[in-house]
Design an enzyme around this catalytic site. Structure first.
Site, PDB file in Angstrom:
ATOM      1  N   GLU A   1       2.101  -8.069 -16.831  1.00 45.05           N
ATOM      2  CA  GLU A   1       2.127  -7.012 -17.867  1.00 45.05           C
ATOM      3  C   GLU A   1       1.212  -5.838 -17.552  1.00 45.05           C
ATOM      4  O   GLU A   1       1.618  -4.681 -17.613  1.00 45.05           O
ATOM      5  CB  GLU A   1       1.738  -7.600 -19.231  1.00 45.05           C
ATOM      6  CG  GLU A   1       2.897  -8.156 -20.028  1.00 45.05           C
ATOM      7  CD  GLU A   1       4.163  -7.298 -20.038  1.00 45.05           C
ATOM      8  OE1 GLU A   1       4.062  -6.135 -20.446  1.00 45.05           O
ATOM      9  OE2 GLU A   1       5.235  -7.790 -19.635  1.00 45.05           O
TER      10      GLU A   1
ATOM     11  N   THR B   1       0.827  -1.195   0.000  1.00 48.82           N
ATOM     12  CA  THR B   1       0.000   0.000   0.000  1.00 48.82           C
ATOM     13  C   THR B   1       0.867   1.252   0.000  1.00 48.82           C
ATOM     14  O   THR B   1       2.096   1.166  -0.145  1.00 48.82           O
ATOM     15  CB  THR B   1      -1.039  -0.072   1.152  1.00 48.82           C
ATOM     16  OG1 THR B   1      -1.954   1.013   0.997  1.00 48.82           O
ATOM     17  CG2 THR B   1      -0.411  -0.007   2.531  1.00 48.82           C
TER      18      THR B   1
ATOM     19  N   GLY C   1      -3.146   6.683  -8.474  1.00 48.19           N
ATOM     20  CA  GLY C   1      -2.856   5.251  -8.565  1.00 48.19           C
ATOM     21  C   GLY C   1      -4.097   4.405  -8.795  1.00 48.19           C
ATOM     22  O   GLY C   1      -4.119   3.543  -9.687  1.00 48.19           O
TER      23      GLY C   1
ATOM     24  N   LYS D   1       3.500   1.409  -3.821  1.00 48.19           N
ATOM     25  CA  LYS D   1       2.928   0.661  -4.952  1.00 48.19           C
ATOM     26  C   LYS D   1       3.730   0.823  -6.252  1.00 48.19           C
ATOM     27  O   LYS D   1       3.807  -0.099  -7.051  1.00 48.19           O
ATOM     28  CB  LYS D   1       1.481   1.093  -5.191  1.00 48.19           C
ATOM     29  CG  LYS D   1       0.508   0.545  -4.155  1.00 48.19           C
ATOM     30  CD  LYS D   1      -0.919   0.941  -4.541  1.00 48.19           C
ATOM     31  CE  LYS D   1      -1.922   0.424  -3.534  1.00 48.19           C
ATOM     32  NZ  LYS D   1      -3.308   0.744  -3.924  1.00 48.19           N
TER      33      LYS D   1
ATOM     34  N   ALA E   1      -6.824  10.648 -11.461  1.00 52.00           N
ATOM     35  CA  ALA E   1      -5.738  10.192 -12.337  1.00 52.00           C
ATOM     36  C   ALA E   1      -4.582   9.700 -11.472  1.00 52.00           C
ATOM     37  O   ALA E   1      -3.437   9.634 -11.914  1.00 52.00           O
ATOM     38  CB  ALA E   1      -5.298  11.324 -13.254  1.00 52.00           C
TER      39      ALA E   1
ATOM     40  N   GLY F   1     -17.404   1.735  -1.802  1.00 56.34           N
ATOM     41  CA  GLY F   1     -15.984   1.394  -1.923  1.00 56.34           C
ATOM     42  C   GLY F   1     -15.590   0.067  -1.275  1.00 56.34           C
ATOM     43  O   GLY F   1     -14.527  -0.478  -1.592  1.00 56.34           O
TER      44      GLY F   1
ATOM     45  N   ASP G   1      -6.271  -4.104  -7.728  1.00 55.25           N
ATOM     46  CA  ASP G   1      -7.211  -2.981  -7.558  1.00 55.25           C
ATOM     47  C   ASP G   1      -8.162  -2.870  -8.757  1.00 55.25           C
ATOM     48  O   ASP G   1      -9.377  -2.757  -8.584  1.00 55.25           O
ATOM     49  CB  ASP G   1      -6.455  -1.654  -7.394  1.00 55.25           C
ATOM     50  CG  ASP G   1      -5.949  -1.450  -5.974  1.00 55.25           C
ATOM     51  OD1 ASP G   1      -6.515  -2.053  -5.048  1.00 55.25           O
ATOM     52  OD2 ASP G   1      -4.976  -0.683  -5.797  1.00 55.25           O
TER      53      ASP G   1
ATOM     54  N   ASN H   1       0.048  -3.961  -6.127  1.00 52.35           N
ATOM     55  CA  ASN H   1      -0.498  -3.978  -4.764  1.00 52.35           C
ATOM     56  C   ASN H   1      -0.464  -5.369  -4.137  1.00 52.35           C
ATOM     57  O   ASN H   1      -0.934  -5.555  -3.020  1.00 52.35           O
ATOM     58  CB  ASN H   1      -1.927  -3.400  -4.725  1.00 52.35           C
ATOM     59  CG  ASN H   1      -2.952  -4.415  -5.197  1.00 52.35           C
ATOM     60  OD1 ASN H   1      -2.639  -5.332  -5.960  1.00 52.35           O
ATOM     61  ND2 ASN H   1      -4.183  -4.260  -4.753  1.00 52.35           N
TER      62      ASN H   1
HETATM   63  P1  NDP Z   1      -3.652   9.281  -5.274  1.00 55.60           P
HETATM   64  O1  NDP Z   1      -3.098  10.208  -4.273  1.00 55.60           O
HETATM   65  O2  NDP Z   1      -2.765   8.514  -6.162  1.00 55.60           O
HETATM   66  O3  NDP Z   1      -4.687  10.110  -6.223  1.00 55.60           O
HETATM   67  C1  NDP Z   1      -5.607  11.003  -5.660  1.00 55.60           C
HETATM   68  C2  NDP Z   1      -6.570  11.500  -6.731  1.00 55.60           C
HETATM   69  O4  NDP Z   1      -7.560  12.330  -6.079  1.00 55.60           O
HETATM   70  C3  NDP Z   1      -5.911  12.384  -7.792  1.00 55.60           C
HETATM   71  O5  NDP Z   1      -6.586  12.232  -9.014  1.00 55.60           O
HETATM   72  C4  NDP Z   1      -6.151  13.797  -7.224  1.00 55.60           C
HETATM   73  O6  NDP Z   1      -6.197  14.787  -8.216  1.00 55.60           O
HETATM   74  C5  NDP Z   1      -7.540  13.637  -6.638  1.00 55.60           C
HETATM   75  N1  NDP Z   1      -7.811  14.617  -5.594  1.00 55.60           N
HETATM   76  C6  NDP Z   1      -7.293  14.642  -4.348  1.00 55.60           C
HETATM   77  N2  NDP Z   1      -7.783  15.695  -3.648  1.00 55.60           N
HETATM   78  C7  NDP Z   1      -8.617  16.356  -4.512  1.00 55.60           C
HETATM   79  C8  NDP Z   1      -9.436  17.515  -4.393  1.00 55.60           C
HETATM   80  N3  NDP Z   1      -9.505  18.208  -3.256  1.00 55.60           N
HETATM   81  N4  NDP Z   1     -10.190  17.892  -5.450  1.00 55.60           N
HETATM   82  C9  NDP Z   1     -10.152  17.182  -6.609  1.00 55.60           C
HETATM   83  N5  NDP Z   1      -9.391  16.065  -6.778  1.00 55.60           N
HETATM   84  C10 NDP Z   1      -8.637  15.659  -5.735  1.00 55.60           C
HETATM   85  O7  NDP Z   1      -4.627   8.300  -4.426  1.00 55.60           O
HETATM   86  P2  NDP Z   1      -5.142   6.833  -4.827  1.00 55.60           P
HETATM   87  O8  NDP Z   1      -5.447   6.829  -6.270  1.00 55.60           O
HETATM   88  O9  NDP Z   1      -4.220   5.822  -4.283  1.00 55.60           O
HETATM   89  O10 NDP Z   1      -6.489   6.737  -3.947  1.00 55.60           O
HETATM   90  C11 NDP Z   1      -7.618   7.543  -4.227  1.00 55.60           C
HETATM   91  C12 NDP Z   1      -8.754   7.152  -3.271  1.00 55.60           C
HETATM   92  O11 NDP Z   1      -9.156   5.822  -3.517  1.00 55.60           O
HETATM   93  C13 NDP Z   1      -8.376   7.201  -1.784  1.00 55.60           C
HETATM   94  O12 NDP Z   1      -9.473   7.745  -1.076  1.00 55.60           O
HETATM   95  C14 NDP Z   1      -8.182   5.746  -1.416  1.00 55.60           C
HETATM   96  O13 NDP Z   1      -8.501   5.484  -0.054  1.00 55.60           O
HETATM   97  C15 NDP Z   1      -9.225   5.078  -2.315  1.00 55.60           C
HETATM   98  N6  NDP Z   1      -8.901   3.681  -2.636  1.00 55.60           N
HETATM   99  C16 NDP Z   1      -9.896   2.748  -2.459  1.00 55.60           C
HETATM  100  C17 NDP Z   1      -9.676   1.432  -2.801  1.00 55.60           C
HETATM  101  C18 NDP Z   1     -10.761   0.430  -2.616  1.00 55.60           C
HETATM  102  O14 NDP Z   1     -10.486  -0.774  -2.746  1.00 55.60           O
HETATM  103  N7  NDP Z   1     -11.986   0.842  -2.346  1.00 55.60           N
HETATM  104  C19 NDP Z   1      -8.376   0.984  -3.338  1.00 55.60           C
HETATM  105  C20 NDP Z   1      -7.413   2.063  -3.529  1.00 55.60           C
HETATM  106  C21 NDP Z   1      -7.679   3.356  -3.174  1.00 55.60           C
HETATM  107  P3  NDP Z   1      -4.865  15.578  -8.682  1.00 55.60           P
HETATM  108  O15 NDP Z   1      -4.229  14.734  -9.734  1.00 55.60           O
HETATM  109  O16 NDP Z   1      -5.402  16.859  -9.166  1.00 55.60           O
HETATM  110  O17 NDP Z   1      -4.011  15.727  -7.440  1.00 55.60           O
END
Ligand code: NDP
Length: 273
Positions: free
Chosen positions: A80, A64, A130, A68, A128, A235, A104, A89
């Site tokens: 791949e 995590t 992970g 990752k 956009a 989620g 994921d 993950n």
């Molecule tokens: P990352 O930090 O890699 O990406 C975060 C994303 O959220 C980016 O696209 C970012 O945009 C956007 N973001 C963050 N804050 C804001 C804001 N205030 N306004 C608009 N956009 C915002 O995180 P992850 O991709 O790893 O995780 C994202 C979410 O998914 C988390 O809440 C995590 O807990 C959840 N998750 C759930 C899983 C499940 O199995 N249910 C598995 C993995 C994750 P920008 O590019 O502009 O910064």
């Protein structure tokens, strides 16, 4: 009983103390009749941690935040599609060889396919980061037409170019006209549970809306979508399916997903007490 033949699994991350994984993986491994234990490892030096995995014969790991992406270069092989996702993950230790996977995207697809067929569908993915990358690649593999919506234009456009799909800045989205919407941003996550990535955007009645944020379980986005007559997926569904896939990769057996979801609900309630 823990004895000299107990198999060891775990999660590596930092921080990792809040992880739900030890709770649901230990319960599932017990139900599967495995003599196994799953622990949380708060890792500082990833390279040393992986030497430990090899040296001690730890059978499998969840990976995590923040490892990752970084872990990829330290593995012996990477599936791949996980290379394209630029994120692993799950690690399986096959006779000393560490092999990387990403469950994921698989988990998101499985959660969606439980309620609808993805064939010929059009999806908007918000985010956009992970998780969004993994979901986008997994949906693309299923032939879903994708459009990415993201706050940061460069990051969003970059992912859309890789996927050869459309892009919209989050702030300029005025309607969601596809068959499904997936929120893969962290917007709406506690302690900002009243926020939503699309505060003023109408939903199309009958569309499917999945939020991968699971704290809180009923996010504002899901609340708004339900009120507009959409089908909603929380989620925990993705989390349960991705965890089940990890267990299958480690043990070769498929655990019961509904029971993993019940364990996750129990763990969430316990944590929020
Ligand atoms: P990352 O930090 O890699 O990406 C975060 C994303 O959220 C980016 O696209 C970012 O945009 C956007 N973001 C963050 N804050 C804001 C804001 N205030 N306004 C608009 N956009 C915002 O995180 P992850 O991709 O790893 O995780 C994202 C979410 O998914 C988390 O809440 C995590 O807990 C959840 N998750 C759930 C899983 C499940 O199995 N249910 C598995 C993995 C994750 P920008 O590019 O502009 O910064």
């Amino acid at each position: 009983m823990i004895d000299a033949t107990t198999e060891l699994y775990g999660v590596i991350g930092n921080p990792v103390r809040h992880s739900l994984s030890p709770i649901f993986h230990n319960r599932a491994l017990r139900r599967m009749g495995r003599n196994a234990l799953y622990l949380a490892f708060e890792v500082v030096d990833l390279e040393k941690a992986l030497s430990g995995v090899r040296g001690l014969g730890i059978r499998g790991l969840s990976v995590t935040i923040p490892f990752k992406a970084e872990v990829i270069r330290l593995l012996d092989e990477v599936e791949e599609v996980s290379k394209k996702m630029k994120a692993v993950n799950t690690i399986v230790n096959r006779g000393g060889k560490l092999i990387g996977y990403n469950t994921d995207g698989w988990g998101a697809v499985a959660a969606l396919e439980k309620v609808l067929s993805l064939e010929g569908k059009k999806a908007m993915i918000l985010g956009a980061g992970g998780a969004a990358r993994a979901i986008a690649y997994a949906l693309k593999e299923r032939g879903v037409e994708i459009i990415i919506g993201n706050r940061s234009i460069d990051r969003g456009r970059g992912l859309a170019e890789e996927l050869n799909c459309g892009f919209k800045p989050l702030s300029s989205i005025e309607e969601v006209d596809g068959d499904l919407l997936v929120n893969a941003t962290s917007v709406g996550m506690e302690p900002h549970g009243t926020e939503t990535p699309l505060p003023r955007v109408p939903f199309k009645r009958g569309m499917t809306v999945m939020d991968i944020v699971y704290r809180p379980l009923q996010t504002r986005l899901l609340h708004d979508a339900r009120r507009s007559g959409c089908r909603v997926i929380d989620g925990l569904q993705m989390l349960a399916y991705q965890g089940a896939k990890q267990l299958e990769l480690w043990t070769g057996k498929r655990p019961e997903v509904a029971q993993i979801r019940r364990d996750l609900l129990w763990a969430l309630r316990r944590l929020s007490r």
